[in-house]
Enzyme design. Sequence first.
Site, PDB file in Angstrom:
ATOM      1  N   LYS A 254     -50.185 -41.091  17.551  1.00 14.37           N
ATOM      2  CA  LYS A 254     -50.347 -42.481  17.146  1.00 14.37           C
ATOM      3  C   LYS A 254     -51.682 -42.971  17.684  1.00 14.37           C
ATOM      4  CE  LYS A 254     -46.401 -43.215  15.063  1.00 14.37           C
ATOM      5  NZ  LYS A 254     -46.330 -43.695  13.672  1.00 14.37           N
TER       6      LYS A 254
ATOM      7  N   GLY B 297     -40.704 -39.537   9.498  1.00 21.62           N
ATOM      8  CA  GLY B 297     -39.517 -39.804  10.307  1.00 21.62           C
ATOM      9  C   GLY B 297     -39.472 -41.250  10.748  1.00 21.62           C
TER      10      GLY B 297
ATOM     11  N   LYS C 278     -49.130 -34.864  15.386  1.00 19.92           N
ATOM     12  CA  LYS C 278     -49.588 -36.195  14.978  1.00 19.92           C
ATOM     13  C   LYS C 278     -49.578 -37.082  16.198  1.00 19.92           C
ATOM     14  CE  LYS C 278     -47.091 -39.899  12.542  1.00 19.92           C
ATOM     15  NZ  LYS C 278     -46.287 -40.172  11.304  1.00 19.92           N
TER      16      LYS C 278
ATOM     17  N   ASP D   9     -52.072 -41.400  13.249  1.00 18.89           N
ATOM     18  CA  ASP D   9     -51.334 -42.407  12.462  1.00 18.89           C
ATOM     19  C   ASP D   9     -51.576 -43.768  13.107  1.00 18.89           C
ATOM     20  OD1 ASP D   9     -49.609 -43.980  10.999  1.00 18.89           O
ATOM     21  OD2 ASP D   9     -47.788 -42.880  11.525  1.00 18.89           O
TER      22      ASP D   9
ATOM     23  N   SER E  33     -44.477 -36.158  15.982  1.00 14.69           N
ATOM     24  CA  SER E  33     -45.203 -37.421  16.070  1.00 14.69           C
ATOM     25  C   SER E  33     -45.127 -37.878  17.521  1.00 14.69           C
ATOM     26  CB  SER E  33     -44.551 -38.447  15.147  1.00 14.69           C
ATOM     27  OG  SER E  33     -45.152 -39.706  15.300  1.00 14.69           O
TER      28      SER E  33
ATOM     29  N   LYS F 131     -40.804 -41.078   2.963  1.00 18.20           N
ATOM     30  CA  LYS F 131     -39.626 -41.367   3.793  1.00 18.20           C
ATOM     31  C   LYS F 131     -38.499 -41.867   2.904  1.00 18.20           C
ATOM     32  CE  LYS F 131     -42.260 -42.707   7.906  1.00 18.20           C
ATOM     33  NZ  LYS F 131     -42.731 -43.837   8.729  1.00 18.20           N
TER      34      LYS F 131
ATOM     35  N   ASP G 267     -48.485 -44.272   4.045  1.00 19.59           N
ATOM     36  CA  ASP G 267     -47.095 -44.353   4.491  1.00 19.59           C
ATOM     37  C   ASP G 267     -46.529 -45.700   4.018  1.00 19.59           C
ATOM     38  OD1 ASP G 267     -44.722 -44.730   5.912  1.00 19.59           O
ATOM     39  OD2 ASP G 267     -45.504 -44.145   7.859  1.00 19.59           O
TER      40      ASP G 267
ATOM     41  N   GLU H  79     -53.425 -41.239   8.860  1.00 19.52           N
ATOM     42  CA  GLU H  79     -52.291 -41.914   8.219  1.00 19.52           C
ATOM     43  C   GLU H  79     -52.400 -43.424   8.375  1.00 19.52           C
ATOM     44  OE1 GLU H  79     -48.524 -40.203   9.351  1.00 19.52           O
ATOM     45  OE2 GLU H  79     -47.383 -41.939   8.643  1.00 19.52           O
TER      46      GLU H  79
HETATM   47  O1  OSB Z   1     -45.302 -44.469  10.984  1.00 23.51           O
HETATM   48  O2  OSB Z   1     -44.414 -42.572  10.745  1.00 23.51           O
HETATM   49  C1  OSB Z   1     -44.404 -43.683  11.264  1.00 23.51           C
HETATM   50  C2  OSB Z   1     -41.584 -43.946  13.833  1.00 23.51           C
HETATM   51  C3  OSB Z   1     -41.151 -45.241  13.602  1.00 23.51           C
HETATM   52  C4  OSB Z   1     -41.788 -45.998  12.659  1.00 23.51           C
HETATM   53  C5  OSB Z   1     -42.856 -45.479  11.938  1.00 23.51           C
HETATM   54  C6  OSB Z   1     -43.289 -44.180  12.137  1.00 23.51           C
HETATM   55  C7  OSB Z   1     -42.668 -43.425  13.137  1.00 23.51           C
HETATM   56  C8  OSB Z   1     -43.070 -42.075  13.499  1.00 23.51           C
HETATM   57  C9  OSB Z   1     -42.036 -41.235  14.191  1.00 23.51           C
HETATM   58  O3  OSB Z   1     -44.194 -41.648  13.380  1.00 23.51           O
HETATM   59  C10 OSB Z   1     -41.620 -40.050  13.425  1.00 23.51           C
HETATM   60  C11 OSB Z   1     -40.410 -39.428  14.068  1.00 23.51           C
HETATM   61  O4  OSB Z   1     -40.605 -38.623  14.968  1.00 23.51           O
HETATM   62  O5  OSB Z   1     -39.279 -39.745  13.678  1.00 23.51           O
HETATM   63 MG    MG Z   2     -46.632 -43.562   9.631  1.00 27.86          MG
END
Ligand code: OSB
Ligand code: MG
Length: 369
Positions: free
Chosen positions: A164, A291, A162, A189, A136, A263, A239, A214
Amino acid sequence: MQIRSIELIEIHLPLVHFFETSFGRTYERRIILVRVEDTDGAEGWGEITCGESPGYSDEWTDSAWVTAEKILAPMVVGKEVDSAADIWNLMKWARGHRMAKSGIETACWDLEAKKLGVPLWRHLGGVNQVIECGVSIGIQDSIAQLLEKIRVEVEAGYKRIKIKISPTWDYDVIKAVRAEFGDILLMGDANSAYTLADIDKLKSLDEFDLMMLEQPLPHDDIIDHAKLQREIKTPICLDEPIKSPDDARKAIELKSGKIINLKNGRVGGHTQSKMIEQICRENGIPVWCGGMLESGIGRAHNIAISTFAGYTMPGDVSASQRYWHEDIIEPAVEVSSDGTITAPEGPGIGFEIKRDRIKQAAKRTAVIR
Ligand code: OSB
Ligand code: MG
């Protein structure tokens, strides 16, 4: 099993690189670790995965601390239960606070697996010892910087990228990534940065053949997502709004999305994750492990659940070194050049706890007995 004491330890860990989502930028994590000890002196470790502010979910470090210390830990300490699978029920009376519950619950699973001398992933019913990994990548200061980061991860072998996205970091960015990297497995995402009013923009992303989009819409929504899914080709992955097995059932029934990012923290621990994984598997909905920028302890728990049969897509479970100069477990989590992690054979989470490193990074502790 009877838990004799629960220790909470808040550690501060600076990230190797800041992480930016549509709700903000993080430079340093404030993580609450949970150490449980039973009446035989056995121990287990868990992690409360909430953020430093209530931007992703309503839980955040200080609220989770006080809830775990004053409400949840006292519900668990001193109670006799048959197994770790019953720990959730001890805390069920308290509504919400699933990340705080998950820290305690997953620690009890680690303890139980350690006592039995079996790897946690096997104890939980995992089947795939080798799990597929994606990354991510946060919002960057420039597209050039993002392309550079993606290059590093693609070359490292990660199976899915992925990125953001947000209303100011979407169409042109994804276009540039596609132009540079061709048909890699790519997804976006949004962390709830759009509304149905943005439907034309979201439709326009269909041209990029994203593996999934996402959480485009509000964090508590599964109705508008169903409307949006009827209008766009790209599969929606949920999510934020999926916090319980019932949430998953309802979202599937409404066709709010086609994939779920699962998660542990968001849903309240391994027992809840297992239930949601089963519902999704029975309904043909793929899940993958999300994550929360976890330390090695939360990461090890993520590896364990990623071995379940229903986790059929690469997760956001990646190498420790992407986050930390020095992790709090040994060995650090490593990803092989084919983008996989092999779940460890050691008992419990299967990694050693670096107690000195935790002591160094600790800002406060509390023991509930
Ligand atoms: O939306 O998946 C998410 C990190 C913090 C809060 C929300 C998210 C995320 C990530 C990071 O996308 C995933 C990771 O590398 O731990
Ligand atoms: Mg997410």
